[in-house]
Write a protein that holds these residues in place. Structure first.
Motif, PDB file in Angstrom:
ATOM      1  N   ALA A 312     -30.632 -20.521 -34.832  1.00 46.09           N
ATOM      2  CA  ALA A 312     -31.015 -19.144 -34.540  1.00 46.09           C
ATOM      3  C   ALA A 312     -32.171 -19.122 -33.540  1.00 46.09           C
ATOM      4  O   ALA A 312     -33.120 -19.895 -33.657  1.00 46.09           O
ATOM      5  CB  ALA A 312     -31.413 -18.426 -35.823  1.00 46.09           C
ATOM      6  N   GLY A 313     -32.048 -18.252 -32.556  1.00 45.11           N
ATOM      7  CA  GLY A 313     -33.086 -18.128 -31.533  1.00 45.11           C
ATOM      8  C   GLY A 313     -32.722 -18.792 -30.223  1.00 45.11           C
ATOM      9  O   GLY A 313     -33.278 -18.455 -29.171  1.00 45.11           O
ATOM     10  N   GLU A 314     -31.773 -19.753 -30.249  1.00 46.75           N
ATOM     11  CA  GLU A 314     -31.380 -20.447 -29.017  1.00 46.75           C
ATOM     12  C   GLU A 314     -30.505 -19.540 -28.152  1.00 46.75           C
ATOM     13  O   GLU A 314     -29.698 -18.758 -28.666  1.00 46.75           O
ATOM     14  CB  GLU A 314     -30.618 -21.730 -29.335  1.00 46.75           C
ATOM     15  CG  GLU A 314     -31.458 -22.801 -29.996  1.00 46.75           C
ATOM     16  CD  GLU A 314     -30.654 -24.042 -30.344  1.00 46.75           C
ATOM     17  OE1 GLU A 314     -31.254 -25.124 -30.476  1.00 46.75           O
ATOM     18  OE2 GLU A 314     -29.416 -23.922 -30.505  1.00 46.75           O
ATOM     19  N   VAL A 315     -30.685 -19.668 -26.840  1.00 46.38           N
ATOM     20  CA  VAL A 315     -29.844 -18.947 -25.885  1.00 46.38           C
ATOM     21  C   VAL A 315     -28.834 -19.948 -25.330  1.00 46.38           C
ATOM     22  O   VAL A 315     -29.215 -20.934 -24.690  1.00 46.38           O
ATOM     23  CB  VAL A 315     -30.668 -18.330 -24.739  1.00 46.38           C
ATOM     24  CG1 VAL A 315     -29.745 -17.645 -23.731  1.00 46.38           C
ATOM     25  CG2 VAL A 315     -31.680 -17.339 -25.291  1.00 46.38           C
ATOM     26  N   VAL A 316     -27.564 -19.698 -25.592  1.00 48.61           N
ATOM     27  CA  VAL A 316     -26.508 -20.615 -25.163  1.00 48.61           C
ATOM     28  C   VAL A 316     -25.762 -20.022 -23.975  1.00 48.61           C
ATOM     29  O   VAL A 316     -25.618 -18.802 -23.859  1.00 48.61           O
ATOM     30  CB  VAL A 316     -25.514 -20.904 -26.307  1.00 48.61           C
ATOM     31  CG1 VAL A 316     -26.202 -21.650 -27.441  1.00 48.61           C
ATOM     32  CG2 VAL A 316     -24.873 -19.632 -26.826  1.00 48.61           C
ATOM     33  N   PRO A 317     -25.299 -20.861 -23.059  1.00 50.37           N
ATOM     34  CA  PRO A 317     -24.545 -20.356 -21.912  1.00 50.37           C
ATOM     35  C   PRO A 317     -23.107 -20.032 -22.301  1.00 50.37           C
ATOM     36  O   PRO A 317     -22.626 -20.410 -23.381  1.00 50.37           O
ATOM     37  CB  PRO A 317     -24.586 -21.526 -20.926  1.00 50.37           C
ATOM     38  CG  PRO A 317     -24.680 -22.738 -21.805  1.00 50.37           C
ATOM     39  CD  PRO A 317     -25.509 -22.326 -22.983  1.00 50.37           C
ATOM     40  N   GLN A 318     -22.400 -19.333 -21.420  1.00 51.35           N
ATOM     41  CA  GLN A 318     -20.978 -19.062 -21.656  1.00 51.35           C
ATOM     42  C   GLN A 318     -20.217 -20.385 -21.771  1.00 51.35           C
ATOM     43  O   GLN A 318     -20.442 -21.318 -21.025  1.00 51.35           O
ATOM     44  CB  GLN A 318     -20.389 -18.240 -20.512  1.00 51.35           C
ATOM     45  CG  GLN A 318     -18.924 -17.882 -20.713  1.00 51.35           C
ATOM     46  CD  GLN A 318     -18.357 -17.077 -19.555  1.00 51.35           C
ATOM     47  OE1 GLN A 318     -18.715 -17.298 -18.403  1.00 51.35           O
ATOM     48  NE2 GLN A 318     -17.464 -16.153 -19.849  1.00 51.35           N
TER      49      GLN A 318
END
Length: 376
Positions: A312-318
């Motif tokens: 939770a909190g991580e920004v993942v790419p497409q």
């Protein structure tokens, strides 16, 4: 494995539709590209990207092989049924060809009524022979095609075994690489105590989604993603078939405000767009769940996974891996039996997809294009 797979699919030539062959060739090229990416990977994210592409290449390649084998089995049965229906005709053709090839040339030119009869019979023979030759060529081509199809199926077991083992190894390596990854940007740090309390106290998905904002312990530096410009164009999170759409009831009369997708066992679930992970783990009666935020005040809920990835909190790419579906990929002989019976690989697992905008649900069709796969 994929190179061998491409060879086996192409081996059947006209016995198969072109799509599986093209898919196998594409998978072979993608696997080569993924191997290069993996060898050059220097960071955790680069290694995850390479392994994700490797898993996808194996999945697509195995799918192409299954489809190719199924089409080969169907074609083999068609030829065998045609031979059975024309058994008398084929036997007569073989008998005539055998007689013509065995008779001495002078006897073929001799006729009891003399020169005129010999000339007439020669004219008739010249008319009949091309037709016989054409039928003989067709019979030869069918027999060669039948032998090729039988050879294909006999040699498929080893290729399937290699492919299943390779896909499993790639999935295991991907899970390990994600566990070791530390280079993703973060939008926030999760308050684990608040999250555990929210999970324990929530009795509906709506209540849980509403309380997610209270589980943030500290803000991070990454800006929030916004996929609003791509509404209606996002790929599905998994290679699947829509079983039930928004608001449709199932056999038990249960209506859910989302889509139910049928997938193959151990299929990879990926992020349809760049998004913030808001939650991963078990939730209510949904099994393992991943909730991501692709745009402000918008949540995508993916439920029914066997394994989940990320924090939770991580920004993942497409296209980033979010988890794996459950189930067993099947034994080689079982897959070959399915192919021999003309049955497509079963999509035995289901992924539930729900979209929430604010406090309300939205039809996933407003965000996803059902024709687009997550692996594209």
């Amino acid at each position: 494995m994929i190179r061998t797979l491409a060879f086996l699919v192409l081996l059947a030539g006209p016995a198969m539709a072109q799509d599986p062959a093209e898919a196998a060739q594409t998978a072979a090229a993608r696997l080569d590209s993924a191997a290069t990416m993996l060898a050059e990977a220097r960071s955790g994210e680069a290694r995850v990207d390479a392994l994700t592409e490797t898993v996808r290449a194996y999945e697509d390649g195995l799918s192409a092989l299954r489809q190719g084998l199924r089409q080969a089995a169907i074609r083999q049965r068609q030829i065998e049924l045609d031979f059975d229906a024309r058994s008398g005709e084929v036997s007569r053709l073989l008998g005539v060809l055998s007689t013509l090839s065995a008779a001495p040339t002078p006897l073929l030119m001799l006729h009891p009524s003399g020169a005129t009869g010999t000339a007439r019979s020669g004219m008739i023979l010249s008319d009949v022979t091309p037709a016989l030759q054409a039928e003989a060529e067709e019979l030869r081509a069918r027999l060669e095609e039948l032998a090729l199809l039988q050879s294909l199926q006999e040699n498929a077991a080893e290729t399937l075994e290699e492919g299943l083992a390779g896909a499993q190894e790639a999935r295991a390596a991907l899970s390990e690489a994600i566990g070791e990854r530390t280079d993703l940007p973060r939008r926030f740090v999760e308050d684990r105590v608040s999250m555990a309390a929210l999970v324990a106290s929530s009795d509906t998905l709506q209540g849980f989604a509403s309380g997610l904002a209270m589980t943030v312990a500290a803000d991070g530096e990454a800006p929030p993603p916004d996929a609003s410009a791509f509404r209606g164009e996002l790929p599905l999170p998994v290679d699947g078939t829509i079983l039930r759409r928004y608001g449709e009831t199932d056999a038990a009369g249960i209506e859910r405000p989302g889509w139910v997708l049928a997938t193959r066992p151990r299929a990879l679930v990926t992020a349809p767009a760049a998004a913030t992970i808001r939650y991963t783990g078990p939730l209510l009666d949904y099994g393992n769940v991943v909730i991501v935020e692709p745009a402000p005040d918008t949540l995508f809920v993916f439920a029914g996974l066997s394994e989940t990835y990320g924090r939770a909190g991580e920004v993942v790419p497409q296209g980033a891996p979010l988890g794996l579906m459950g189930g067993e990929t099947g034994e080689v002989q079982a897959i070959l039996s399915e192919s021999a019976e003309g049955v497509d690989a079963p999509r035995s697992e289901t992924l539930y997809v729900e979209v929430r905008e604010g406090q309300d649900t939205a039809d996933p069709a407003s965000w996803f294009s059902a024709e687009m796969r997550s692996t594209q």
